[in-house]
Scaffold this active site. Sequence first.
Site, PDB file in Angstrom:
ATOM      1  N   ILE A 163       0.840  -1.234  -0.123  1.00 11.05           N
ATOM      2  CA  ILE A 163      -0.005   0.181   0.055  1.00 11.05           C
ATOM      3  C   ILE A 163       0.873   1.454  -0.073  1.00 11.05           C
ATOM      4  CG2 ILE A 163      -2.024   1.400   1.043  1.00 11.05           C
ATOM      5  CD1 ILE A 163      -2.684  -1.633   0.201  1.00 11.05           C
ATOM      6  N   GLU A 367      -1.681  -1.080 -10.071  1.00 12.26           N
ATOM      7  CA  GLU A 367      -2.971  -0.565 -10.678  1.00 12.26           C
ATOM      8  C   GLU A 367      -3.582  -1.381 -11.860  1.00 12.26           C
ATOM      9  OE1 GLU A 367      -3.683   3.818 -10.788  1.00 12.26           O
ATOM     10  OE2 GLU A 367      -2.117   3.998  -9.071  1.00 12.26           O
ATOM     11  N   SER A 370      -0.119  -5.597 -16.706  1.00  9.59           N
ATOM     12  CA  SER A 370      -0.155  -5.432 -18.184  1.00  9.59           C
ATOM     13  C   SER A 370      -1.257  -6.502 -18.433  1.00  9.59           C
ATOM     14  CB  SER A 370       0.891  -5.689 -18.899  1.00  9.59           C
ATOM     15  OG  SER A 370       1.615  -4.496 -18.733  1.00  9.59           O
TER      16      SER A 370
HETATM   17  N1  COS Z   1     -16.758   0.959 -13.401  1.00  5.72           N
HETATM   18  C1  COS Z   1     -17.594   0.643 -12.685  1.00  5.72           C
HETATM   19  N2  COS Z   1     -18.012  -0.706 -12.359  1.00  5.72           N
HETATM   20  C2  COS Z   1     -17.256  -1.675 -12.855  1.00  5.72           C
HETATM   21  C3  COS Z   1     -16.097  -1.270 -13.475  1.00  5.72           C
HETATM   22  C4  COS Z   1     -15.914  -0.152 -13.936  1.00  5.72           C
HETATM   23  N3  COS Z   1     -14.741   0.223 -14.656  1.00  5.72           N
HETATM   24  N4  COS Z   1     -15.559  -2.600 -13.909  1.00  5.72           N
HETATM   25  C5  COS Z   1     -16.298  -3.742 -13.307  1.00  5.72           C
HETATM   26  N5  COS Z   1     -17.381  -2.893 -12.518  1.00  5.72           N
HETATM   27  C6  COS Z   1     -18.531  -3.639 -11.994  1.00  5.72           C
HETATM   28  C7  COS Z   1     -19.089  -4.780 -12.999  1.00  5.72           C
HETATM   29  O1  COS Z   1     -19.890  -4.136 -13.805  1.00  5.72           O
HETATM   30  C8  COS Z   1     -19.783  -5.751 -12.020  1.00  5.72           C
HETATM   31  O2  COS Z   1     -20.893  -5.207 -11.548  1.00  5.72           O
HETATM   32  P1  COS Z   1     -22.109  -5.999 -11.219  1.00  5.72           P
HETATM   33  O3  COS Z   1     -22.065  -6.631 -10.080  1.00  5.72           O
HETATM   34  O4  COS Z   1     -23.411  -4.979 -11.007  1.00  5.72           O
HETATM   35  O5  COS Z   1     -22.378  -6.937 -12.595  1.00  5.72           O
HETATM   36  C9  COS Z   1     -18.782  -5.606 -11.019  1.00  5.72           C
HETATM   37  O6  COS Z   1     -17.952  -4.346 -11.092  1.00  5.72           O
HETATM   38  C10 COS Z   1     -17.483  -6.924 -10.975  1.00  5.72           C
HETATM   39  O7  COS Z   1     -17.057  -6.757 -12.405  1.00  5.72           O
HETATM   40  P2  COS Z   1     -16.470  -7.963 -12.747  1.00  5.72           P
HETATM   41  O8  COS Z   1     -17.244  -9.312 -12.667  1.00  5.72           O
HETATM   42  O9  COS Z   1     -15.579  -7.505 -14.028  1.00  5.72           O
HETATM   43  O10 COS Z   1     -15.101  -8.451 -11.757  1.00  5.72           O
HETATM   44  P3  COS Z   1     -14.015  -9.245 -11.981  1.00  5.72           P
HETATM   45  O11 COS Z   1     -13.698  -9.817 -10.488  1.00  5.72           O
HETATM   46  O12 COS Z   1     -14.109 -10.373 -13.110  1.00  5.72           O
HETATM   47  O13 COS Z   1     -12.801  -8.508 -12.253  1.00  5.72           O
HETATM   48  C11 COS Z   1     -11.002  -7.006 -13.292  1.00  5.72           C
HETATM   49  C12 COS Z   1     -12.385  -7.539 -13.429  1.00  5.72           C
HETATM   50  C13 COS Z   1      -9.997  -8.117 -13.849  1.00  5.72           C
HETATM   51  C14 COS Z   1     -10.882  -6.042 -14.267  1.00  5.72           C
HETATM   52  C15 COS Z   1     -10.580  -6.607 -11.790  1.00  5.72           C
HETATM   53  O14 COS Z   1     -10.447  -7.401 -11.083  1.00  5.72           O
HETATM   54  C16 COS Z   1      -9.292  -5.653 -12.055  1.00  5.72           C
HETATM   55  O15 COS Z   1      -9.345  -4.613 -12.335  1.00  5.72           O
HETATM   56  N6  COS Z   1      -8.143  -6.226 -11.417  1.00  5.72           N
HETATM   57  C17 COS Z   1      -6.990  -5.619 -11.088  1.00  5.72           C
HETATM   58  C18 COS Z   1      -6.969  -5.048  -9.537  1.00  5.72           C
HETATM   59  C19 COS Z   1      -5.920  -3.968  -9.632  1.00  5.72           C
HETATM   60  O16 COS Z   1      -5.582  -3.094 -10.317  1.00  5.72           O
HETATM   61  N7  COS Z   1      -5.003  -4.367  -8.712  1.00  5.72           N
HETATM   62  C20 COS Z   1      -3.944  -3.594  -8.249  1.00  5.72           C
HETATM   63  C21 COS Z   1      -4.160  -2.989  -6.858  1.00  5.72           C
HETATM   64  S1  COS Z   1      -4.449  -1.174  -6.964  1.00  5.72           S
HETATM   65  S2  COS Z   1      -2.869  -0.359  -6.889  1.00  5.72           S
END
Ligand code: COS
Length: 384
Positions: A163, A367, A370
């Site tokens: 974090i 975040e 890739s």
């Molecule tokens: N904005 C608003 N809502 C969103 C969204 C966005 N950009 N992306 C997804 N959602 C919503 C979806 O619509 C879904 O909503 P419902 O429950 O109403 O259907 C919900 O969030 C879950 O989405 P999804 O099923 O696509 O989730 P997954 O667990 O399959 O995850 C990814 C998708 C892989 C894109 C996500 O896990 C991700 O971004 N992972 C990387 C995380 C990251 O960046 N980690 C580093 C730490 S932060 S430094």
Amino acid sequence: MNGHEAGPGPRFALDSSDRTFLEEVRRKGREALAEVAVRGEEGRVHRPLVEALAREGLLQRLFPEDPSVETPALDLCLMREGLARECAEAELALALQALGAWPIRQSAGAEVRERWIPEVAAGKAVAAFALSEPGAGSDPAGLTLRAERAEGGWRLHGEKTWISNAPEADVYTVFARTSEGRGARGISAFCVPGDSEGLSGEPLSMVAPHPIGRLRFDGVFAPDEALLGEVDEGFKVAMRTLDLLRPSVGAMAVGMASRALDLAVAHAREREAFGRRIREFQAVSHRLAMRWTEIEAARLLVYHAASSYDAGKRPNSRHAAMAKLFATEAAQRAVDDAVQVVGAAALENSHPLSDLYREVRAPRIYEGTSEIQCEILARELFDR
Ligand code: COS
């Protein structure tokens, strides 16, 4: 300004006020922030630098006083690009204020928002975004830090790791499990002050100096008002935050890559080998020409992602993913090639390219790796 720049300019380019702002940010980075940055301690939060970002008027631009006015994504990108080119520490400090506090500004009730956002914007409170856990980084739907119902609020139990700004931040956006067995649909977001009872942590030492650490929550109390958005809707708070921030990671990568290219070009102009300047070897000059082209392509993707966000496109995941993916991968190649052109001198720890070489690696991971950006794109490509 030459004759070509005086007109309205090409359609797919920054307008003149954006270009002026970018130059102004670079000047502030070089003249005001760099001298504060050097007095910081490696890998620790540098409070005077955060305050200097406010003194220079940059943080306020990210947190407009009127809460109904959105954080401008293009301004955030221009700040990150400009600062990354001139002062990496200032760039990071600015970005982390945005990442940590944006969900509070966006999703907190008025009382919590007014408690924290003015202080974050004034550089007096340091913010952090606590999503990753030892067992959940790319797949935050699997996070296990739990929030249990308690009188008047919730009690948080569990761990966070990698974090940024932890454990020194004054305020955290924390993602916790509020419903078991519901994956992404059972996570809630909370605003947690850094001095909360039961919250502890320690710093981590990384490849590049970065204020980052682990957090432990032993029954930390979060009152009902600390909830950001609705119960079980925290995953969306996280994704909306990343929709704004990911293009700006690309912008930072563009800034780093541009700095690396500048250093390589300056070196190749002067350095002689085999009786001539090394720029005359096409293995050098063409390599840098390729990297320049990629940096410009990355810049366009970043500006496009940010402008489509500012135009109200939500979710902006496709453009955000493309910008972050392409720019961070291109920056890695640019820095690596710059090191190759400059040679051993670039690997001396005192050389700016050695810093860039260490710093350019993490943005391909944090975040969203890739591979996660590709996954976001592949889902849209095949499902649309
Ligand atoms: N904005 C608003 N809502 C969103 C969204 C966005 N950009 N992306 C997804 N959602 C919503 C979806 O619509 C879904 O909503 P419902 O429950 O109403 O259907 C919900 O969030 C879950 O989405 P999804 O099923 O696509 O989730 P997954 O667990 O399959 O995850 C990814 C998708 C892989 C894109 C996500 O896990 C991700 O971004 N992972 C990387 C995380 C990251 O960046 N980690 C580093 C730490 S932060 S430094």
